[in-house]
Design a protein around this motif. Structure first.
Motif, PDB file in Angstrom:
ATOM      1  N   PHE A 197      63.042  80.050  50.989  1.00  0.00           N
ATOM      2  CA  PHE A 197      62.857  81.424  50.505  1.00  0.00           C
ATOM      3  C   PHE A 197      63.932  82.389  51.029  1.00  0.00           C
ATOM      4  CE2 PHE A 197      58.696  79.372  50.610  1.00  0.00           C
ATOM      5  CZ  PHE A 197      58.316  79.546  49.290  1.00  0.00           C
ATOM      6  N   ASP A 198      64.311  83.315  50.144  1.00  0.00           N
ATOM      7  CA  ASP A 198      65.212  84.407  50.535  1.00  0.00           C
ATOM      8  C   ASP A 198      64.425  85.516  51.239  1.00  0.00           C
ATOM      9  OD1 ASP A 198      67.877  83.880  48.749  1.00  0.00           O
ATOM     10  OD2 ASP A 198      66.067  83.275  47.680  1.00  0.00           O
ATOM     11  N   ILE A 199      63.211  85.760  50.730  1.00  0.00           N
ATOM     12  CA  ILE A 199      62.356  86.827  51.257  1.00  0.00           C
ATOM     13  C   ILE A 199      60.958  86.251  51.471  1.00  0.00           C
ATOM     14  CG2 ILE A 199      61.322  89.106  50.809  1.00  0.00           C
ATOM     15  CD1 ILE A 199      64.337  89.356  50.827  1.00  0.00           C
ATOM     16  N   ILE A 200      60.370  86.552  52.636  1.00  0.00           N
ATOM     17  CA  ILE A 200      58.950  86.251  52.849  1.00  0.00           C
ATOM     18  C   ILE A 200      58.275  87.554  53.245  1.00  0.00           C
ATOM     19  CG2 ILE A 200      57.247  84.989  54.232  1.00  0.00           C
ATOM     20  CD1 ILE A 200      59.274  82.745  54.591  1.00  0.00           C
ATOM     21  N   SER A 201      57.202  87.904  52.546  1.00  0.00           N
ATOM     22  CA  SER A 201      56.421  89.077  52.948  1.00  0.00           C
ATOM     23  C   SER A 201      55.127  88.602  53.593  1.00  0.00           C
ATOM     24  CB  SER A 201      56.133  89.977  51.746  1.00  0.00           C
ATOM     25  OG  SER A 201      55.707  89.214  50.624  1.00  0.00           O
ATOM     26  N   ALA A 202      54.721  89.295  54.627  1.00  0.00           N
ATOM     27  CA  ALA A 202      53.447  89.027  55.315  1.00  0.00           C
ATOM     28  C   ALA A 202      52.872  90.409  55.630  1.00  0.00           C
ATOM     29  CB  ALA A 202      53.679  88.205  56.580  1.00  0.00           C
TER      30      ALA A 202
END
Ligand SMILES: [Zn+2]
Length: 307
Positions: free
Chosen positions: A174-179
């Protein structure tokens, strides 16, 4: 003889009970343990995952502030839209910078703890981001354990994986992971952080939000701080704890300045329609959002990137 548990974040035995709360949902009091080594605050006993049922997601469970049903049905009609736009803006800015991942034309985005899927839907509807290198398509995946994850798969056609299935994905997926407001629900944050770090591409960004227990409001309110909901917020952080957790997982802290994320937090806390109307106007006043940010330490909580 004290039987203080080891820190669930760093493993230190240097912990002490900081207080307790009784709740109607539990016959036992919830005990808050503080770690003197990493400043982590953790709750015992841990409520089982079954608390995340349909009633919880509808705001009829332990957190009356959530209403994921409305978000699932029409996220554009909820205040969370300002949060989603802010997160996409932060990701776009990151992807426009030199150190961001360059491999591939698509942007692979994992929303870890995707809940009712509002952010997944927003990202799917947004479809693409504009960067100096051109337009890049968004490819989204979610992960969660709650009752909505199956619904998102079958009814909305999203790729939603369990945390166990995520662990089978290759490095750098992944380029971006949101949590977003998820790590406070996880008993042991270390293994999850190492998993997310492994799944990020080099240069990838982890957009993580959680309450700041070192903020002026949290210090003033103590365990009466609104974020202390021991049935569900079982792991509580301050910037130092997060920085250490990131470092142990091989990530570098990265500070961002939130706007829409704070707008959503303010409006979510309003309660009555009249207060909501007043707060909406207050948010237009110069300095109001910055004041709230300072009070709750939202932007003081770092995100992270993989070097
Ligand atoms: Zn610790």
């Amino acid at each position: 003889m004290s039987s203080a548990p080891s820190c669930r974040a760093c493993g230190s035995k240097n912990t002490r009970a900081r207080g307790s709360q009784r709740r109607p949902s539990s016959p036992l009091p919830f005990i808050y343990h503080a770690c003197d080594d990493c400043q982590f605050l953790f709750v015992e006993p841990v409520t089982p995952d079954s608390v995340y049922d349909d009633a919880y997601y509808d705001g009829r469970g332990v957190d009356p502030m959530v209403n994921y049903r409305a978000e699932y049905e029409n996220y554009r009609g909820t205040d969370r839209l300002s949060e989603f736009e802010d997160l996409l803006g932060l990701a776009t800015r990151h992807l426009s910078r030199g150190e961001a991942p360059r491999g591939g034309s698509d942007v692979h985005w994992l929303d870890f703890g995707c809940g009712a899927g509002g952010l997944l839907k927003f990202l799917r509807d947004s479809a693409a981001v504009e960067t100096p290198l051109g337009q890049r398509q968004l490819k989204v995946m979610g992960s969660d354990v709650g009752s909505y994850s199956q619904r998102l798969r079958t009814e909305a056609g999203f790729d939603v994986r369990s945390p166990e299935e995520l662990a089978l994905l290759p490095d750098g997926s992944f380029d971006i992971i949101s949590a977003i407001e998820v790590i406070e629900h996880i008993a042991e944050p270390g293994p999850v952080m190492r998993l997310l770090a492994r799944l990020l591409k080099p240069g990838g960004l982890l957009l993580l939000t959680t309450g700041n227990l070192a903020s002026p409001m949290a210090r003033w309110r103590g365990l009466k701080f609104g974020y202390c909901m021991p049935e569900i917020h079982i792991s509580l952080f301050c910037p130092a704890t997060l920085c250490r957790l990131y470092g142990d997982a091989g990530l570098i802290p990265e500070w961002v300045r939130y706007r829409g994320v704070i707008t959503f937090k303010v409006l979510k806390s309003a309660g009555s329609p009249r207060r909501r109307w007043l707060l909406r106007h207050a948010l237009r006043l110069p300095g109001f959002r910055s004041f709230v940010d300072l009070l709750y330490g939202t932007s003081a909580m770092p995100c992270a990137r993989r070097p």
